[in-house]
Motif scaffolding. Structure first.
Motif, PDB file in Angstrom:
ATOM      1  N   VAL A   1       2.659 -10.062  10.224  1.00 12.79           N
ATOM      2  CA  VAL A   1       3.660  -9.836   9.177  1.00 12.79           C
ATOM      3  C   VAL A   1       4.917 -10.605   9.557  1.00 12.79           C
ATOM      4  O   VAL A   1       5.557 -10.314  10.565  1.00 12.79           O
ATOM      5  CB  VAL A   1       3.965  -8.336   9.019  1.00 12.79           C
ATOM      6  N   HIS A   2       5.281 -11.587   8.732  1.00 11.68           N
ATOM      7  CA  HIS A   2       6.437 -12.423   9.035  1.00 11.68           C
ATOM      8  C   HIS A   2       7.636 -12.101   8.151  1.00 11.68           C
ATOM      9  O   HIS A   2       8.762 -12.497   8.455  1.00 11.68           O
ATOM     10  CB  HIS A   2       6.080 -13.913   8.901  1.00 11.68           C
ATOM     11  N   ASP A   3       7.411 -11.375   7.056  1.00 11.85           N
ATOM     12  CA  ASP A   3       8.513 -10.963   6.179  1.00 11.85           C
ATOM     13  C   ASP A   3       8.221  -9.542   5.708  1.00 11.85           C
ATOM     14  O   ASP A   3       7.550  -9.331   4.699  1.00 11.85           O
ATOM     15  CB  ASP A   3       8.647 -11.914   4.991  1.00 11.85           C
ATOM     16  N   ARG A   4       8.724  -8.569   6.444  1.00  9.84           N
ATOM     17  CA  ARG A   4       8.402  -7.182   6.132  1.00  9.84           C
ATOM     18  C   ARG A   4       9.046  -6.712   4.842  1.00  9.84           C
ATOM     19  O   ARG A   4       8.608  -5.716   4.265  1.00  9.84           O
ATOM     20  CB  ARG A   4       8.783  -6.284   7.303  1.00  9.84           C
ATOM     21  N   GLU A   5      10.080  -7.392   4.371  1.00  9.19           N
ATOM     22  CA  GLU A   5      10.719  -7.003   3.113  1.00  9.19           C
ATOM     23  C   GLU A   5       9.789  -7.240   1.925  1.00  9.19           C
ATOM     24  O   GLU A   5       9.782  -6.463   0.966  1.00  9.19           O
ATOM     25  CB  GLU A   5      12.024  -7.788   2.920  1.00  9.19           C
ATOM     26  N   SER A   6       9.022  -8.306   1.962  1.00  4.98           N
ATOM     27  CA  SER A   6       8.148  -8.629   0.829  1.00  4.98           C
ATOM     28  C   SER A   6       6.711  -8.165   1.022  1.00  4.98           C
ATOM     29  O   SER A   6       5.923  -8.165   0.073  1.00  4.98           O
ATOM     30  CB  SER A   6       8.151 -10.146   0.580  1.00  4.98           C
TER      31      SER A   6
ATOM     32  N   ASP B   1      15.942   1.166   5.208  1.00  6.87           N
ATOM     33  CA  ASP B   1      15.936   0.981   6.664  1.00  6.87           C
ATOM     34  C   ASP B   1      14.526   1.028   7.244  1.00  6.87           C
ATOM     35  O   ASP B   1      13.765   1.959   6.967  1.00  6.87           O
ATOM     36  CB  ASP B   1      16.763   2.075   7.350  1.00  6.87           C
ATOM     37  N   PHE B   2      14.215   0.033   8.070  1.00  7.21           N
ATOM     38  CA  PHE B   2      13.023   0.110   8.914  1.00  7.21           C
ATOM     39  C   PHE B   2      13.380   0.863  10.191  1.00  7.21           C
ATOM     40  O   PHE B   2      14.548   1.131  10.465  1.00  7.21           O
ATOM     41  CB  PHE B   2      12.508  -1.294   9.242  1.00  7.21           C
ATOM     42  N   PHE B   3      12.376   1.169  10.998  1.00  8.59           N
ATOM     43  CA  PHE B   3      12.608   2.042  12.141  1.00  8.59           C
ATOM     44  C   PHE B   3      13.606   1.469  13.124  1.00  8.59           C
ATOM     45  O   PHE B   3      14.395   2.215  13.730  1.00  8.59           O
ATOM     46  CB  PHE B   3      11.286   2.349  12.861  1.00  8.59           C
TER      47      PHE B   3
ATOM     48  N   ASN C   1      11.467   7.572   7.734  1.00  8.61           N
ATOM     49  CA  ASN C   1      10.194   6.928   7.404  1.00  8.61           C
ATOM     50  C   ASN C   1      10.281   5.541   8.030  1.00  8.61           C
ATOM     51  O   ASN C   1      11.137   4.746   7.637  1.00  8.61           O
ATOM     52  CB  ASN C   1      10.018   6.842   5.891  1.00  8.61           C
ATOM     53  N   PRO C   2       9.427   5.213   8.998  1.00  9.12           N
ATOM     54  CA  PRO C   2       9.614   3.972   9.751  1.00  9.12           C
ATOM     55  C   PRO C   2       9.382   2.706   8.951  1.00  9.12           C
ATOM     56  O   PRO C   2       9.812   1.619   9.362  1.00  9.12           O
ATOM     57  CB  PRO C   2       8.601   4.090  10.893  1.00  9.12           C
ATOM     58  N   VAL C   3       8.715   2.825   7.792  1.00  8.91           N
ATOM     59  CA  VAL C   3       8.432   1.635   6.988  1.00  8.91           C
ATOM     60  C   VAL C   3       9.271   1.620   5.709  1.00  8.91           C
ATOM     61  O   VAL C   3       8.919   0.961   4.735  1.00  8.91           O
ATOM     62  CB  VAL C   3       6.927   1.531   6.675  1.00  8.91           C
ATOM     63  N   THR C   4      10.363   2.344   5.729  1.00  7.17           N
ATOM     64  CA  THR C   4      11.349   2.490   4.644  1.00  7.17           C
ATOM     65  C   THR C   4      10.890   3.526   3.626  1.00  7.17           C
ATOM     66  O   THR C   4       9.721   3.908   3.576  1.00  7.17           O
ATOM     67  CB  THR C   4      11.685   1.176   3.894  1.00  7.17           C
ATOM     68  N   GLY C   5      11.827   3.924   2.778  1.00 11.07           N
ATOM     69  CA  GLY C   5      11.529   4.842   1.689  1.00 11.07           C
ATOM     70  C   GLY C   5      11.867   4.216   0.355  1.00 11.07           C
ATOM     71  O   GLY C   5      12.262   4.906  -0.581  1.00 11.07           O
TER      72      GLY C   5
ATOM     73  N   ILE D   1       8.198  16.344  13.494  1.00 10.81           N
ATOM     74  CA  ILE D   1       7.174  15.368  13.863  1.00 10.81           C
ATOM     75  C   ILE D   1       7.472  14.057  13.139  1.00 10.81           C
ATOM     76  O   ILE D   1       7.792  14.059  11.947  1.00 10.81           O
ATOM     77  CB  ILE D   1       5.753  15.856  13.494  1.00 10.81           C
ATOM     78  N   GLN D   2       7.337  12.946  13.831  1.00  7.71           N
ATOM     79  CA  GLN D   2       7.532  11.624  13.238  1.00  7.71           C
ATOM     80  C   GLN D   2       6.328  11.243  12.387  1.00  7.71           C
ATOM     81  O   GLN D   2       5.198  11.201  12.871  1.00  7.71           O
ATOM     82  CB  GLN D   2       7.737  10.577  14.336  1.00  7.71           C
ATOM     83  N   ASP D   3       6.555  10.936  11.124  1.00  9.55           N
ATOM     84  CA  ASP D   3       5.507  10.461  10.220  1.00  9.55           C
ATOM     85  C   ASP D   3       5.504   8.929  10.224  1.00  9.55           C
ATOM     86  O   ASP D   3       6.415   8.297  10.779  1.00  9.55           O
ATOM     87  CB  ASP D   3       5.768  11.004   8.813  1.00  9.55           C
ATOM     88  N   VAL D   4       4.484   8.325   9.583  1.00  8.99           N
ATOM     89  CA  VAL D   4       4.439   6.865   9.482  1.00  8.99           C
ATOM     90  C   VAL D   4       4.372   6.364   8.051  1.00  8.99           C
ATOM     91  O   VAL D   4       4.256   5.163   7.819  1.00  8.99           O
ATOM     92  CB  VAL D   4       3.262   6.284  10.300  1.00  8.99           C
ATOM     93  N   GLY D   5       4.429   7.260   7.062  1.00 12.62           N
ATOM     94  CA  GLY D   5       4.568   6.828   5.676  1.00 12.62           C
ATOM     95  C   GLY D   5       3.293   6.678   4.875  1.00 12.62           C
ATOM     96  O   GLY D   5       3.348   6.224   3.729  1.00 12.62           O
ATOM     97  N   ALA D   6       2.135   7.057   5.428  1.00 12.77           N
ATOM     98  CA  ALA D   6       0.866   6.903   4.719  1.00 12.77           C
ATOM     99  C   ALA D   6       0.260   8.258   4.404  1.00 12.77           C
ATOM    100  O   ALA D   6       0.295   9.169   5.231  1.00 12.77           O
ATOM    101  CB  ALA D   6      -0.119   6.091   5.567  1.00 12.77           C
ATOM    102  N   ARG D   7      -0.339   8.379   3.213  1.00 16.02           N
ATOM    103  CA  ARG D   7      -0.889   9.668   2.772  1.00 16.02           C
ATOM    104  C   ARG D   7      -1.946  10.200   3.717  1.00 16.02           C
ATOM    105  O   ARG D   7      -2.063  11.415   3.917  1.00 16.02           O
ATOM    106  CB  ARG D   7      -1.506   9.522   1.369  1.00 16.02           C
ATOM    107  N   PHE D   8      -2.739   9.317   4.323  1.00 13.27           N
ATOM    108  CA  PHE D   8      -3.851   9.802   5.131  1.00 13.27           C
ATOM    109  C   PHE D   8      -3.488  10.039   6.590  1.00 13.27           C
ATOM    110  O   PHE D   8      -4.367  10.308   7.412  1.00 13.27           O
ATOM    111  CB  PHE D   8      -5.081   8.869   5.027  1.00 13.27           C
ATOM    112  N   TYR D   9      -2.201   9.962   6.936  1.00 11.96           N
ATOM    113  CA  TYR D   9      -1.788  10.322   8.292  1.00 11.96           C
ATOM    114  C   TYR D   9      -1.641  11.834   8.334  1.00 11.96           C
ATOM    115  O   TYR D   9      -0.844  12.416   7.585  1.00 11.96           O
ATOM    116  CB  TYR D   9      -0.477   9.626   8.642  1.00 11.96           C
ATOM    117  N   THR D  10      -2.375  12.501   9.215  1.00  5.27           N
ATOM    118  CA  THR D  10      -2.612  13.940   9.050  1.00  5.27           C
ATOM    119  C   THR D  10      -1.396  14.827   9.285  1.00  5.27           C
ATOM    120  O   THR D  10      -1.403  15.986   8.888  1.00  5.27           O
ATOM    121  CB  THR D  10      -3.749  14.421   9.971  1.00  5.27           C
ATOM    122  N   TYR D  11      -0.345  14.308   9.919  1.00  8.56           N
ATOM    123  CA  TYR D  11       0.786  15.198  10.229  1.00  8.56           C
ATOM    124  C   TYR D  11       1.481  15.732   8.981  1.00  8.56           C
ATOM    125  O   TYR D  11       2.036  16.837   9.007  1.00  8.56           O
ATOM    126  CB  TYR D  11       1.799  14.484  11.119  1.00  8.56           C
TER     127      TYR D  11
END
Length: 406
Positions: free
Chosen positions: A328-333, A232-234, A169-173, A134-144
């Motif tokens: 969001v214009h600069d996802r790195e920061s 890496d982002f998604f 992890n689509p928002v990096t690790g 299952i694809q996760d999204v990186g947040a603790r409260f996402y139930t998967y």
């Protein structure tokens, strides 16, 4: 050579990894590596697959359809989480027990099941090996990820082998951020003390759960990705984005979710019922002052626009309300958790109607009463984010032991 219908489907489907396009760094998911190895890990096993619509190949075929069509694999059951195996249910719903029309396989419902009840479901299914993809999204409260946890606990209780197929992890690790769950606030949006933005993949989380939290570890095997890097982002993956839930339509949603989902714990809309859930926030009576206050903070990587919208469902259904849209214009920061706290602080200061949900759901989302009580006391963003740093440092030290990518 004579082929059965399943054999013919397998032959036409193939297991080759499709190219990602010119210049892309090759990435193979856990499923792609499992397939490339001829499913050797599943040989002689009766397989049950825990998955949802995100369990797809690079060319957007569902892995259950691919596995069922391949005579080398004996799939005997499918297990669906919140929203269901094929994704027909909205938030807080599931598909129930049924036979899948496409494959004829029995589909069992795992949503809101745990412990003995879930172990009994596994036992009745006839599966001796459970495969999670299952694809996760990186947040603790996402139930998967807590479906993963509950299934691991139940698999151990039922004496089943457990295999996790990894995805990005689509928002990096890169790092963990935010408050760490207090055990007294455990629920299905957080079973164990991990950070709000955990910065791990599902396979790494499985290793963490097994090594740090399960009283008795399950027989666990992880099939890691090849070619994924922590930064890496998604979009670096070359994989198709399948919404993991109805209100997670794009990777941009996942980018902000770890912070703006906190508005589920307030009387403001978190953008459900719009084309930009979790990027649009608002309520009746909010005006330009909220966006103006946010603009003075200089939060990195994000702009805030005064916005007006009418949710098609959920809070303020059919009513035009005011608020902000995050750009969001600069996802790195960009730091989603810090931004989420700043949004709460300024919403309370600029809108007299601000209120928490009466059940203090915000405490479940943040993992303690700290955020709620500090916001109510007038603390600023720096004071609130500073209050959890010791817990976060301890979690980061534990987390490092289970990281498997550079």
């Amino acid at each position: 050579m004579n082929l059965s219908r399943r054999g013919l489907l397998a032959a036409t489907a193939g297991t080759a990894v499709a190219p990602q396009g010119a210049g892309a760094r090759p990435l193979r998911t856990g499923f792609e590596r499992l397939a490339a190895d001829g499913y050797a890990l599943l040989e002689g096993r009766r397989v049950g697959v825990i998955t949802n619509p995100t369990g797809v190949t690079r060319d957007a075929r569902h892995i259950v359809d691919v596995l069922h069509a391949d005579e080398r694999v004996d799939v005997v059951a499918v297990f669906g989480p919140e929203h269901g195996f094929r994704g027909t249910a909205q938030a807080g719903g599931s598909e129930g027990r049924h036979d899948d029309p496409a494959t004829g396989l029995p589909v069992h419902d795992t949503y809101r099941k745990s412990g003995k009840e879930l172990a009994d479901v596994f036992a009745r299914s006839g599966a001796d090996t459970l495969v999670f993809d299952i694809q996760d999204v990186g947040a603790r409260f996402y139930t998967y990820i807590w479906t993963l946890y509950d299934c691991m606990v139940a698999a151990r209780r039922a004496g089943r082998r457990f295999v996790v197929l990894d995805r990005p992890n689509p928002v990096t690790g890169r790092e963990a951020h935010g408050p760490v769950l207090g055990r007294g606030f455990a629920s299905f949006v957080g079973r164990e003390p991990i950070a709000q933005a955990h910065g791990m993949t599902v396979a790494e989380l499985a290793l963490l759960f097994n090594g740090a939290f399960l009283a008795r570890p399950v027989e666990l095997e992880t099939v890691l990705m090849q070619g994924w890097r922590r930064g890496d982002f998604f979009d670096a993956s070359g994989l198709p984005w399948v919404p993991p839930s109805p209100n997670m339509p794009t990777p941009d949603t996942a980018l902000v979710y770890a912070g703006t989902c906190l508005f589920e714990g307030t009387n403001l809309s978190e953008g459900r019922g719009t084309a930009r859930p979790f990027e649009l926030l608002g309520a009746a009576g909010i005006d330009r002052r909220w966006a103006a206050a946010l603009g003075t903070l200089g939060l990195p990587g994000v702009h805030f626009r005064e916005a007006y919208f009418a949710p098609a469902f959920s809070k303020f259904q059919g009513k035009t309300i005011g608020g902000v849209q995050l750009h969001v214009h600069d996802r790195e920061s960009y730091d989603p958790v810090r931004t989420g706290i700043a949004l709460l602080v300024t919403a309370r200061k600029t809108w007299s109607g601000f209120a928490w949900r009466p059940d203090h759901w915000i405490d479940r989302l943040t993992g303690s009463a700290l955020v709620r009580t500090m916001v109510d006391a007038g603390a600023d963003t720096d004071e609130i984010t500073g209050a959890w740093q010791d817990d976060l440092t301890r979690f980061r030290a534990v987390r490092r032991r289970y990281l498997r990518y550079s």
